[in-house]
Structures are given as structure tokens and as C-alpha cells.
Design a protein around this motif. Sequence first.
Motif, PDB file in Angstrom:
ATOM      1  N   ALA A  10       0.742  -0.994   0.076  1.00 41.80           N
ATOM      2  CA  ALA A  10      -0.312   0.213   0.288  1.00 41.80           C
ATOM      3  C   ALA A  10       1.007   1.428   0.260  1.00 41.80           C
ATOM      4  O   ALA A  10       0.418   2.146  -0.467  1.00 41.80           O
ATOM      5  N   CYS A  66       0.293   0.577  -4.805  1.00 38.03           N
ATOM      6  CA  CYS A  66      -0.660  -0.411  -5.162  1.00 38.03           C
ATOM      7  C   CYS A  66      -1.985  -0.440  -4.318  1.00 38.03           C
ATOM      8  O   CYS A  66      -2.226  -0.789  -2.789  1.00 38.03           O
ATOM      9  N   GLU A  67      -2.649  -1.703  -4.961  1.00 40.39           N
ATOM     10  CA  GLU A  67      -3.947  -2.156  -4.389  1.00 40.39           C
ATOM     11  C   GLU A  67      -3.447  -3.841  -4.694  1.00 40.39           C
ATOM     12  O   GLU A  67      -2.345  -4.150  -4.186  1.00 40.39           O
ATOM     13  N   ASP A  75      -4.354  -6.870  -1.803  1.00 42.00           N
ATOM     14  CA  ASP A  75      -5.080  -8.221  -1.198  1.00 42.00           C
ATOM     15  C   ASP A  75      -3.857  -9.102  -0.246  1.00 42.00           C
ATOM     16  O   ASP A  75      -2.983 -10.189  -1.373  1.00 42.00           O
ATOM     17  N   ARG A 120      -0.386   0.483  -9.486  1.00 45.83           N
ATOM     18  CA  ARG A 120      -1.304   1.163 -10.384  1.00 45.83           C
ATOM     19  C   ARG A 120      -0.383   2.122 -10.773  1.00 45.83           C
ATOM     20  O   ARG A 120       1.146   3.085 -10.313  1.00 45.83           O
TER      21      ARG A 120
END
Length: 254
Positions: free
Chosen positions: A173, A177-178, A180, A254
Motif C-alpha cells: 500500500a 498498489c492495490e 489483497d 497503479r
Amino acid sequence: MRWDPEAYLGYADLRSRPFFELIVRIDERSPRRVADLGCGPGHLTQALSQRWPSAALEAWDSSADMVRDAQARGIDARLGDVRDWSPKPDTNVVICNAVLHWVPDHTELLRQWVTALTPGAWLAVAMPRNVDEPSHTLVRDLANEPHWRDILAEVVAPATDILDATSYAELFADLGCEIDAWETTYIQRLTGNDPVLEWLTGTTLRPVKASLDDEEWQRFRTELAPRLREAYPQRSDGTTLFPFRRVFAVARVR
């Protein structure tokens, strides 16, 4: 230090499950290039070519034995250290499964990869996180006993710190970035004589075996086996339950 593909594949189905649970989180339909870093014997790399048949596929591994096995499966695998890899401009997906726990300062390597990848690219990593479990502490305890200390104390020291899922989420993060990230403890149902010892022989005990001659290796196994049996007793049905923890992170640049 050599890998034994046959020993590694001894529990192929159980070892494969985290890989598939990792790649299912990659929401990419038509990547141009997919990199499998630490491809091992190539049996899982084949699944990537089936999922993304139009993508160019890179496969790297630091073990010549593993690379030969992967090549025998038709994978264009190359011998190389993941620390020397860098993405080509058309790389959309990078997968690194059960590798980075062997790599010191792997968090810095992850930062380098994210910086080098193009926007929209996916980076998916998974690592075992069992360093404080009996399967690992018992190995370290034995290696630190007087007879083995001079040979093995440094060999069995953890190569790197494996973070928790939140820490990897924060790392990615912070790079924009995105992300999970999650952790899973698999309760592996093993069969056979000394199954935890056999499981470890294919992975964790690999550096130990490489440091010993055949007679010493058999002695080490003989001393370790009863300790593992006590920590992971066989059930009345003949099976042994072996908790195995993994940490996962899938990041999109991103």
C-alpha cells in the motif's frame, strides 16, 4: 545446495494448493508475459500456460535439478537467482510462490519489482510462515546441540524474517498498489511413517542434508524423528495432522 525434485513432489497435491489459491486472486484475463519465479520442477508452471495460453511464459529457478525437471515437462525454464531477475517491459503477471523465505531482505526485492513493473501489472507472492512452529524449532534445537553445532547452527538459522499479512499489505500500500493479503493455516493430513520428517526433507531440511555426509545425515534424521513424532503424534486412524501456515499477498501496480 541441491534440491531433490522427487522429494519435493512427494506431497505434490498438498504443496500445490497454496499456489492455486494465490493465482485465483489475479484478475488478469490476457497478460502478455507471465513470470514464474522459483518454478521448481515446472508442474505448476504448466497450469499457468493452461490459464493464459497466449502469454509469453518465463520460468526461473536457482536449482539446476529443478530446471532440468521443468525443461523435461516442456517448460522453457532458466537457471537464475530471483535477486537477479528484472521484468521485461511487457510483463503483466509475476508469481513467486514459496521462494522469498529463502531470500534475505526480500522486502527490498519486492519494492524493486513493484518499481520496475508497469502500471496495471500483478505481483503475487506466497511464503510459508512456520519458523516458530515445532517442525522448525525442533530442527534448530537439534542443530544447536554440541555434536551438530559447529556444522549446522548457521545452516538452520532463518534466512529472512517472514512478516504477517498486515505488514505485507502495508508494504505494498505504501508503494501505491492495490493489495489483497491474507494468511491461512492448512491442516495437512499426512500418512506413512514419520510423515512430517519426510515433508521437511523436501524443503526445510534441504540445507541440513547438503551440509552432511550420508552417515551424518542418517544420524540427524534418526535423532530428529522421535521429536517430531512427539510433537505431531500419529492418530488412531494412521494419519498425522500437520498444521502448515502460509502468508499471501497479491498486489496490483497503479
